[in-house]
Design a protein around this motif. Structure first.
Motif, PDB file in Angstrom:
ATOM      1  N   VAL A  44       0.928  -1.099  -0.050  1.00 51.45           N
ATOM      2  CA  VAL A  44      -0.010  -0.187  -0.133  1.00 51.45           C
ATOM      3  C   VAL A  44       1.067   1.146  -0.076  1.00 51.45           C
ATOM      4  O   VAL A  44       1.817   1.391   0.708  1.00 51.45           O
ATOM      5  N   GLU A  48      -1.971   6.131  -0.853  1.00 44.43           N
ATOM      6  CA  GLU A  48      -3.205   5.011  -0.666  1.00 44.43           C
ATOM      7  C   GLU A  48      -3.541   4.906   0.672  1.00 44.43           C
ATOM      8  O   GLU A  48      -4.639   4.952   0.937  1.00 44.43           O
ATOM      9  N   ASN A 113      -2.291  -4.761   1.604  1.00 36.27           N
ATOM     10  CA  ASN A 113      -3.361  -5.006   0.459  1.00 36.27           C
ATOM     11  C   ASN A 113      -3.415  -6.491   0.401  1.00 36.27           C
ATOM     12  O   ASN A 113      -2.320  -7.129  -0.174  1.00 36.27           O
ATOM     13  N   ASP A 116      -6.107  -7.611  -3.399  1.00 35.53           N
ATOM     14  CA  ASP A 116      -6.838  -6.447  -3.781  1.00 35.53           C
ATOM     15  C   ASP A 116      -7.721  -5.619  -2.966  1.00 35.53           C
ATOM     16  O   ASP A 116      -8.748  -4.991  -3.431  1.00 35.53           O
ATOM     17  N   GLU A 117      -7.787  -5.727  -1.809  1.00 40.65           N
ATOM     18  CA  GLU A 117      -8.400  -4.835  -0.627  1.00 40.65           C
ATOM     19  C   GLU A 117      -7.455  -4.342   0.313  1.00 40.65           C
ATOM     20  O   GLU A 117      -6.850  -5.350   0.880  1.00 40.65           O
ATOM     21  N   ILE A 118      -7.444  -3.173   0.650  1.00 42.21           N
ATOM     22  CA  ILE A 118      -6.661  -2.761   1.806  1.00 42.21           C
ATOM     23  C   ILE A 118      -7.343  -3.033   3.043  1.00 42.21           C
ATOM     24  O   ILE A 118      -8.492  -2.829   3.394  1.00 42.21           O
TER      25      ILE A 118
END
Lengths: 482, 202
Positions: A44, A48, A113, A116-118
């Motif tokens: 990340v 972001e 991450n 694909d999701e923080i």
């Protein structure tokens, strides 16, 4: 008319299919993690991370709670930095943050991450002991979400992650990173006067890896090891622990704690699930055995008699809440221990293995488990083998009819020879071939027991295999070996 | 076509597809776990076991071993899975100092009875190397307490002489507390056939 009947059959089929799906899903697994998991982690960026934080409240300072006890986070964005993430090429992003809570702790925001999701949590470290050069010896770390809700906690002792702390009132639902779970009953743990009063410790050494049973996608080798090994191995491999000499571990750096925490975030433990009633009954019975002072005392004694050229064991005949204890006959000719003929009240036989034998029930042990039931008629009949000072296995009667058939069939000498050959092929042979000479002792033991479990099922033995692990406090935790 | 005919056809198709047996190379037998095997036959499609067929002899001043290997095809694994495989089995005669110790020729001649000869197996290590499960008949008892593995390596013939195989076995302990049905103890003595020898084809 015929079409109507067909429709009814179709409905019945759908109903039965649905019921079978429900039944399959009702049986859940033990507390495990997946060491084979392909971790899809990405770094990340600082931008972001900041954007993610601000997106939660439209502010760089975060105070979501609306009560007077609102949690206020005040990140120091100048402290943003990246550090190593083990088991992946990605990096961990972190920033120090102030929290409007009183206490001798420090907090950071962690960002990673995953798929694909923080994912971001507040990592709070509460140190109780430092060594002379400032490394952390004993500490507790807590994961909270931005709302201040407790997510998870871990204990660090002598510089190692040793225990997971879970709410004592709700062990069954205490998952890691389980944001979706209802935490209404314990969302004040951040403030619980302070930290830890309502938590109980689960030894990380008892949390095993998921065992892949293979399938159409091919057979995945079992990794062996424990969750503690997974975390501490990651910390050590990343230089998160300073070099120490002498026994008893040593310190851990602040960066090492971050690595451990990130390692947990990337591969959380599956929640502790409930077992079906039958399995739970077995576990209760095993807990009763190993929680009994007389039996535990003899197990402790046998743990000190491993890896020698004799087998030792005890037979326990139940008399109310006490047991009469009979020592097995030790043979010096390399053969196994011989117990006296079982009595109607014989419930348990525990033994060690001769030096050089594999750390798994022998086929004679398996046969003897079925024999013990057939002799006593007691479905609580149990055999145990101690393989290491902290590991033991148990065989119990899971299906009395099958166990009787199994015993009757293999009680014939010619059939027993077939059983021995099946065991040599399906347990020893498969474990050896799967390992290919490259397994550690621990991995080989896992494979042996994995394939024994398969053989028990293949032969409709009616027996069920359990693994017990001795915790640091001397208690034994049992789980079905599956 | 009415519904009844359609139903019968579907049932037949399902029945055939369920019963269809998959044939896989013997080399792949140990790649998947036992309980995942169903309707599968691990066949020696590459004829790796064939080179061991026939009668082989080892002789020195003390020992004489004559052994004949052959393949048992489509043997079924015990249990609730339709799992079949090819396996190398054998008959043998062993003499020590001229005294016959074992002679299994013609003694155990059906598929499962070859287990009584104690030397059999199916592990393919390479084109020229296999591994068998090893035992020897007990002396004055129903069974032995020892077991082992036997590695057989086919030695490539480069000089035009008779083919040879290298025989190397282990000597492992098994846990044996059970008595024989006549009450006697099992045979805990060591194996008698030498552990490491080279046999020549007759």
């Amino acid at each position: 008319m015929k079409q109507k009947r067909l429709k009814n059959y179709l409905k019945l089929g759908i109903l039965l299919f649905g019921i079978s799906l429900i039944l399959i899903n009702c049986q859940t697994d033990e507390l495990t993690f997946d060491a084979n998991k392909q971790i899809n982690a990405k770094t990340v960026s600082f931008e972001e991370a900041k954007a993610f934080f601000e997106s939660k409240n439209g502010s760089s300072q975060f105070a979501k709670r609306t009560t007077s006890d609102a949690l206020v986070l005040n990140p120091d964005w100048n402290s943003l930095e990246h550090s190593d993430l083990v088991y992946t090429d990605a990096q961990l992003t972190k920033a120090n943050t102030d929290v409007n809570r009183i206490g001798d702790f420090s907090s950071k925001l962690l960002f990673v991450n995953i798929d694909d999701e923080i994912q971001s949590v507040i990592l709070t470290t509460w140190v109780t002991d430092y060594d002379s050069i400032g490394n952390i010896i004993n500490a507790t770390i807590f994961f909270n979400d931005y709302d201040g809700n407790f997510i998870d906690a871990y204990k660090i002792e002598n510089g190692l992650f040793t225990h997971r702390l879970v709410p004592s009132s709700n062990v069954q639902t205490a998952g890691v990173f389980m944001f979706l779970q209802d935490k209404e009953d314990w969302d004040d743990i951040w403030n619980c006067g302070y930290m830890g009063g309502e938590l109980e410790a689960v030894d990380l050494g008892t949390i095993n890896t998921v065992q892949d049973g293979g399938g159409s996608g091919g057979f995945t080798p079992l990794p062996g090891g424990t969750y503690g090994g997974y975390i501490n191995g990651g910390v050590s491999s990343s230089g998160g622990r300073p070099n120490t000499s002498g026994p008893g571990g040593g310190g851990i750096t602040s960066g090492g704690i971050d690595i451990g925490a990130a390692t947990i975030l990337m591969n959380p433990i599956g929640s502790t699930n409930t077992y079906d009633q039958n399995t739970q009954n077995h576990l209760n019975a095993l807990n009763q055995f190993t929680g009994h002072n007389q039996i535990k005392g003899k197990i402790n004694e046998l743990q000190g008699k491993l890896n020698i050229n004799q087998e030792f064991g005890y037979q326990f005949n139940s008399s109310g809440s006490n047991y009469s204890i009979i020592a097995g006959i030790q043979n010096n000719d390399g053969t196994g221990i011989a117990f006296p003929p079982a009595q109607s009240n014989t419930e348990l036989e525990v033994h060690t293995h001769h030096y050089g034998l594999d750390p798994v029930f022998s086929i004679e042990d398996v046969f003897n488990a079925a024999k013990l039931y057939n002799t006593t008629g007691n479905t609580n009949a149990t055999v145990m083998v101690i393989t290491t000072p902290t590991k033991l296995y148990a065989l119990r009667i899971n299906d009395a009819t099958l166990a009787t058939n199994f015993f009757n069939h293999y009680n014939v000498e010619a059939n027993f020879d077939l059983l021995v050959d099946d065991y040599n092929k399906a347990v020893i042979g498969f474990a050896q071939q799967t390992c290919g000479g490259t397994c550690t002792d621990v991995q080989f033991e896992i494979y042996l027991n994995y394939y024994l479990n398969q053989l028990l099922e293949l032969l409709d033995s009616g027996l069920m295999l359990f693994a017990g692990y001795e915790n640091a406090d001397g208690t034994i935790t049992w789980n079905p070996f599956n | 076509m009415n519904i009844k005919s359609l139903t019968i056809i579907v049932i037949f198709i399902c029945a055939f597809s369920i019963q269809a047996q998959t044939i896989k190379p013997l080399e792949e037998q140990y790649d998947t776990a036992p309980m995942s095997k169903n309707n599968v036959y691990y066949k020696d499609v590459n004829n790796i076991l064939d080179k061991y067929f026939g009668t082989w002899v080892y002789q020195d001043a003390t020992h004489y071993l004559k052994i004949t290997f052959f393949k048992k095809e489509q043997k079924r694994m015990n249990g609730n899975k339709d799992w079949y495989f090819d396996e190398l089995v054998c008959e043998y005669q062993y003499k020590k100092d001229g005294v016959e110790i074992y002679n299994t020729y013609g003694v155990n001649s059906n598929v499962n009875s070859y287990i009584a000869n104690r030397i059999l197996g199916d592990v393919i290590i390479s084109d020229n190397k296999i591994e068998l499960r090893y035992g020897e008949p007990p002396i004055n008892s129903c069974s032995r307490t020892k077991s082992g593995n036997l590695k057989l390596e086919y030695l490539t013939n480069t000089s035009g002489s008779q083919p040879q195989i290298h025989w190397q076995r282990t000597n492992d302990l098994t846990e044996t507390s059970l008595k024989c049905s006549d009450g006697s103890s099992r045979d805990s003595s060591d194996f008698q056939i030498p552990a490491g020898i080279v046999l020549t084809k007759l």
